[in-house]
Design a protein around this motif. Structure first.
Motif, PDB file in Angstrom:
ATOM      1  N   ALA A 234      20.495  44.700  14.743  1.00  0.00           N
ATOM      2  CA  ALA A 234      19.922  43.348  14.769  1.00  0.00           C
ATOM      3  C   ALA A 234      20.989  42.290  15.036  1.00  0.00           C
ATOM      4  O   ALA A 234      20.700  41.250  15.642  1.00  0.00           O
ATOM      5  CB  ALA A 234      19.203  43.057  13.445  1.00  0.00           C
TER       6      ALA A 234
ATOM      7  N   TYR B  78      13.482  40.734  19.460  1.00  0.00           N
ATOM      8  CA  TYR B  78      13.247  42.177  19.614  1.00  0.00           C
ATOM      9  C   TYR B  78      11.947  42.413  20.379  1.00  0.00           C
ATOM     10  O   TYR B  78      10.912  41.803  20.072  1.00  0.00           O
ATOM     11  CB  TYR B  78      13.172  42.851  18.241  1.00  0.00           C
ATOM     12  CG  TYR B  78      12.719  44.292  18.287  1.00  0.00           C
ATOM     13  CD1 TYR B  78      13.543  45.288  18.810  1.00  0.00           C
ATOM     14  CD2 TYR B  78      11.466  44.663  17.814  1.00  0.00           C
ATOM     15  CE1 TYR B  78      13.135  46.614  18.846  1.00  0.00           C
ATOM     16  CE2 TYR B  78      11.052  45.987  17.835  1.00  0.00           C
ATOM     17  CZ  TYR B  78      11.880  46.970  18.359  1.00  0.00           C
ATOM     18  OH  TYR B  78      11.473  48.265  18.398  1.00  0.00           O
TER      19      TYR B  78
ATOM     20  N   ASN C   5       9.579  45.689  21.656  1.00  0.00           N
ATOM     21  CA  ASN C   5       9.340  47.137  21.658  1.00  0.00           C
ATOM     22  C   ASN C   5       8.499  47.486  22.875  1.00  0.00           C
ATOM     23  O   ASN C   5       7.349  47.066  22.981  1.00  0.00           O
ATOM     24  CB  ASN C   5       8.640  47.578  20.374  1.00  0.00           C
ATOM     25  CG  ASN C   5       8.651  49.094  20.226  1.00  0.00           C
ATOM     26  OD1 ASN C   5       8.824  49.830  21.195  1.00  0.00           O
ATOM     27  ND2 ASN C   5       8.465  49.568  19.005  1.00  0.00           N
TER      28      ASN C   5
ATOM     29  N   SER D  19      15.401  51.617  15.333  1.00  0.00           N
ATOM     30  CA  SER D  19      15.204  50.886  16.584  1.00  0.00           C
ATOM     31  C   SER D  19      13.735  50.708  16.946  1.00  0.00           C
ATOM     32  O   SER D  19      13.419  49.995  17.900  1.00  0.00           O
ATOM     33  CB  SER D  19      15.937  51.594  17.730  1.00  0.00           C
ATOM     34  OG  SER D  19      15.333  52.837  18.029  1.00  0.00           O
TER      35      SER D  19
ATOM     36  N   LEU E 265      14.006  47.175  13.298  1.00  0.00           N
ATOM     37  CA  LEU E 265      14.333  45.939  14.009  1.00  0.00           C
ATOM     38  C   LEU E 265      13.186  44.940  13.999  1.00  0.00           C
ATOM     39  O   LEU E 265      13.405  43.731  13.954  1.00  0.00           O
ATOM     40  CB  LEU E 265      14.736  46.255  15.456  1.00  0.00           C
ATOM     41  CG  LEU E 265      16.186  46.663  15.675  1.00  0.00           C
ATOM     42  CD1 LEU E 265      16.421  47.051  17.126  1.00  0.00           C
ATOM     43  CD2 LEU E 265      17.133  45.532  15.278  1.00  0.00           C
TER      44      LEU E 265
ATOM     45  N   ALA F  86       9.607  39.508  16.813  1.00  0.00           N
ATOM     46  CA  ALA F  86       9.297  40.727  17.566  1.00  0.00           C
ATOM     47  C   ALA F  86       7.997  40.606  18.348  1.00  0.00           C
ATOM     48  O   ALA F  86       7.064  39.892  17.953  1.00  0.00           O
ATOM     49  CB  ALA F  86       9.202  41.917  16.609  1.00  0.00           C
TER      50      ALA F  86
END
Length: 397
Positions: free
Chosen positions: A136, A142, A144, A156, A160, A166
């Motif tokens: 981080a 972040y 995904n 990961s 995160l 995110a």
């Protein structure tokens, strides 16, 4: 299902964006032999670059079990990614610490870097707080984009998302939207086609599907177990006779849930399993004792086509027969092409996934006309089983 996407992330210029991707691609030495997974994440990477982000890619390769194994380095993948992306991709020989930080610090707006295999650190698969914190520290946001790894609560994929703002990348977004359209909020009637070798590997999947779909076609070797459970002699066919009670229970659950189970009524049988083997089509009530079922027959295929005609949504996982060798690929190819044509030319929503499924649809030349074909493998199966995926749950939270 609610989750943020790239559309919700605001200004990205100068932001360090950690992007979890799936680059676990097949290799022959240092050469990538199938770049499908690389191609899948290019839209997210390009969009972030175009918006001025500093893109930092995180990925695993193989199963090094927390040890540095040079043969599982992502360095060769960085070269392939540079070629497919059409812009330089810097590579860091570690995913945390000074080497990673120096590479990230060297990025300019719109640049891309790939960090070394996250699984070289034991803290990745253990989702250790210290390792997630170290990752981080390299980013501001972040993303995904690796649905295929979302069923693992790794640093990961899950850790995160708890530490940085995110969202889902475009590939993850497309996958989640396709799966929602297939099972969460589908247009009915919903048909599921499930095949493959063994019932034992798909008990949870079948248990979940019979409660959610209107029609369930069972093919492949697993159909033999259901036929045997109904008292039919399947000869020398692949069959899990010890799961007869399980098969009967699934049939009863389906009846109680209003789900119609469709089993083969005829079969293509042979005395040996090889390409071009002498074969014959028989009723499932007349399988010779010295023969094995290697494909479903033409009347069974006609029944599958009829169910496809009746469906508004189709979920497909697994082949109907031993599609790897001719002529036992006929049922899978015929049904797949029929579903693809109806999806391309009509209102049918078609979602497919699983390793054998992707291979079978590609073999049939049908994958391109399905609404969505998932390359996620285990994550796709766990979704069909009704399980919560940690990487997805973290994005929803």
């Amino acid at each position: 299902m609610t989750f943020k996407t790239l559309d919700d992330m605001g200004g990205l210029i100068g932001k360090r964006v950690l992007v979890r991707v799936d680059l676990n691609v097949p290799m022959d030495g240092n050469k990538v032999t199938d770049a499908t997974r690389i191609d899948r994440v290019l839209p997210t990477i390009r969009e972030l670059c175009d918006k001025g982000a500093r893109v930092v890619l995180l990925a695993h390769f193989g199963r090094p079990k927390g040890a540095v194994m040079p043969e599982m380095s992502l360095a060769p993948v960085a070269a392939a990614l540079t070629e497919r992306l059409g812009r330089p991709v810097a590579f860091a020989a570690d995913c945390i610490g000074e080497l990673a930080a120096a590479t990230v610090d060297g990025l300019k707006d719109g640049d891309v870097a790939l960090l070394e295999n996250t699984r070289f650190h034991a803290g990745e698969e253990k989702n250790e707080a210290a390792f997630a914190d170290a990752l981080a520290a390299l980013g501001d946001l972040y993303v995904n984009d690796a649905f295929s790894a979302a069923h693992r609560a790794h640093a990961s994929t899950e850790g995160l998302a708890r530490r940085l703002p995110a969202c889902a990348g475009r590939t993850m977004q497309a996958e989640l939207e396709a799966l929602a359209a297939a099972l969460t909020t589908p247009v009915r009637p919903v048909l599921a086609v499930v095949g493959g070798a063994k019932v034992s590997s798909k008990i949870e999947l079948l248990d979940n599907l019979v409660k959610k779909v209107d029609m369930l076609v069972i093919g492949g070797g697993m159909a033999n177990t259901f036929l045997a459970a109904q008292g039919k002699d399947v000869g020398k066919s692949l069959c899990e006779h010890d799961l007869a009670d399980t098969a009967r229970r699934i049939i009863e659950t389906a009846k109680a849930s209003g789900c119609e189970i469709v089993l083969p009524v005829d079969a293509v049988v042979a005395r040996e399993f090889r390409a071009g083997a002498a074969n014959q089509t028989v009723s499932v009530d007349a399988v010779p004792a010295d023969a094995m079922i290697l494909d479903v027959g033409p009347q069974s295929v006609a029944n599958v086509k009829a169910k496809i005609d009746a469906a508004a949504t189709l979920v497909w996982n697994g082949p109907l027969g031993a599609f790897e060798i001719a002529p036992f690929d006929i049922a899978t190819v015929t049904a797949a092409r029929y579903a693809a044509a109806r999806s391309k030319n009509g209102p049918l929503v078609t979602v497919a996934g699983g390793g054998d499924t992707v291979a079978a649809l590609n073999h049939a030349g049908a994958a391109g006309d399905f609404s969505y074909v998932s390359t996620a493998g285990g994550a796709f199966l766990e979704w069909l089983e009704g399980k919560a995926l940690p990487g997805v749950v973290a994005l929803q939270d």
